[in-house]
Design an enzyme around this catalytic site. Structure first.
Site, short mmCIF file in Angstrom:
data_model
loop_
_atom_site.label_atom_id
_atom_site.label_comp_id
_atom_site.label_asym_id
_atom_site.label_seq_id
_atom_site.Cartn_x
_atom_site.Cartn_y
_atom_site.Cartn_z
N SER A 81 0.82 -1.21 0.00
CA SER A 81 0.00 0.00 0.00
C SER A 81 0.85 1.26 0.00
CB SER A 81 -0.97 -0.06 1.20
OG SER A 81 -1.89 0.99 1.16
N ASP A 97 -10.29 -4.84 -4.13
CA ASP A 97 -9.61 -3.86 -3.29
C ASP A 97 -10.37 -2.54 -3.34
OD1 ASP A 97 -7.84 -1.94 -2.18
OD2 ASP A 97 -6.08 -3.07 -2.85
N HIS A 114 -7.78 -5.27 0.29
CA HIS A 114 -6.55 -4.49 0.34
C HIS A 114 -5.52 -5.07 1.31
CE1 HIS A 114 -4.17 -0.95 -0.48
NE2 HIS A 114 -4.11 -0.61 0.80
#
Length: 272
Positions: free
Chosen positions: A99, A223, A252
């Protein structure tokens, strides 16, 4: 291997807490927004067992690192990563970035070069450029980014509750969810918001195009935080020769929800 110090020092004197376990080829693990190095525990244990050294820093303002009032811009955060790599004298490194970690990893290669880096793994990346602009039309409208940030500023726990369901899998345990909520809420709100702003406005399209290291991108097609078509798929198109592995039905939080599959893919990539 001799015992390593617990901290690296950033250029501005900020002390960065670093987990450093095992020996062998180094894997540098960069965490998501409001996550700290503890989130990589399962990966660290699994990689150590396969003969890899794992180095996992806490971003400034996160976990056990110092909490300065400044330095949450992309270049300072990237230079913090460089400080860890240089002070540990890491070479032949595989960077695994989840991320927000992806913007630091991609910017590191653009800003500090690839001499010390062997390969790159981006897990649910937020690259190459999240916010909508004239030359980036299929992205998140600025007003939407600002509305989310306003909601976080007003009531962060409520925002987390509202957005939790799609972040995990339905079978993710309540214990894991509580652990992550606590981790996220331990980051001071000004730090969390400054980092979100950095993620949203980081334009890493040119940096991604310039990457010449073997790159694996892993992304879930469910996601909600960094939708595949806006992030992972675009990043894969920019990085020449990269491989995109799409996990069907995955959210995610892949290092938590799909750790076994992610580890299998990571080990295959490390050995390739």
């Amino acid at each position: 291997m001799a015992s390593q110090p617990l901290h690296a020092s950033a250029k501005d004197g900020t002390k960065l807490f670093v987990q450093d376990w095992g020996s062998g080829r180094p894997v540098l693990l960069l965490a998501a927004w409001t996550f700290n190095s503890s989130v990589w525990g399962s990966q660290i244990v699994a990689l150590n067992a396969k003969g890899y050294r794992c180095v996992a820093p806490d971003r400034r303002g996160h976990g056990r690192s110092d909490m300065p009032t400044a330095g949450y811009d992309l270049d300072t955060l990237t230079d913090d990563v460089a400080a860890v790599i240089e002070q540990r004298d890491l070479r032949d490194v595989t960077i695994v970035a989840h991320s927000m970690g992806s913007i630091e990893a991609v910017n590191y290669l653009a800003r500090h070069g690839a001499d010390r880096i062997a390969r790159l793994v981006l897990v649910a990346p937020t690259t190459p450029y999240l916010v909508q602009s004239e030359d980036n039309p299929d992205a998140v409208p600025r007003a939407m980014v600002e509305a989310q940030n306003a909601a976080i500023a007003q009531d962060f726990p409520k925002w987390m509750g509202d957005n939790e369901a799609p972040f995990f899998m339905p079978d993710t345990s309540e214990a894991t969810r509580a652990w992550i909520r606590e981790m996220m809420l331990s980051v001071p709100l000004p730090v969390a918001l400054a980092c979100r702003k950095t993620i949203s406005f980081a334009d890493l399209r040119a940096a991604a195009r310039a990457i010449d290291r073997p790159t694996l991108i892993v992304h879930g097609d469910k996601d909600a935080s960094a939708p595949l078509e806006l992030t992972g798929a675009k990043t894969a198109k920019l990085i020449s020769g990269s491989r995109l592995a799409v996990y069907e039905g995955a959210p995610h939080a892949l290092p938590l929800t799909h750790s076994a599959r992610l580890m299998a893919d990571l080990l295959a990539f490390l050995d390739s």
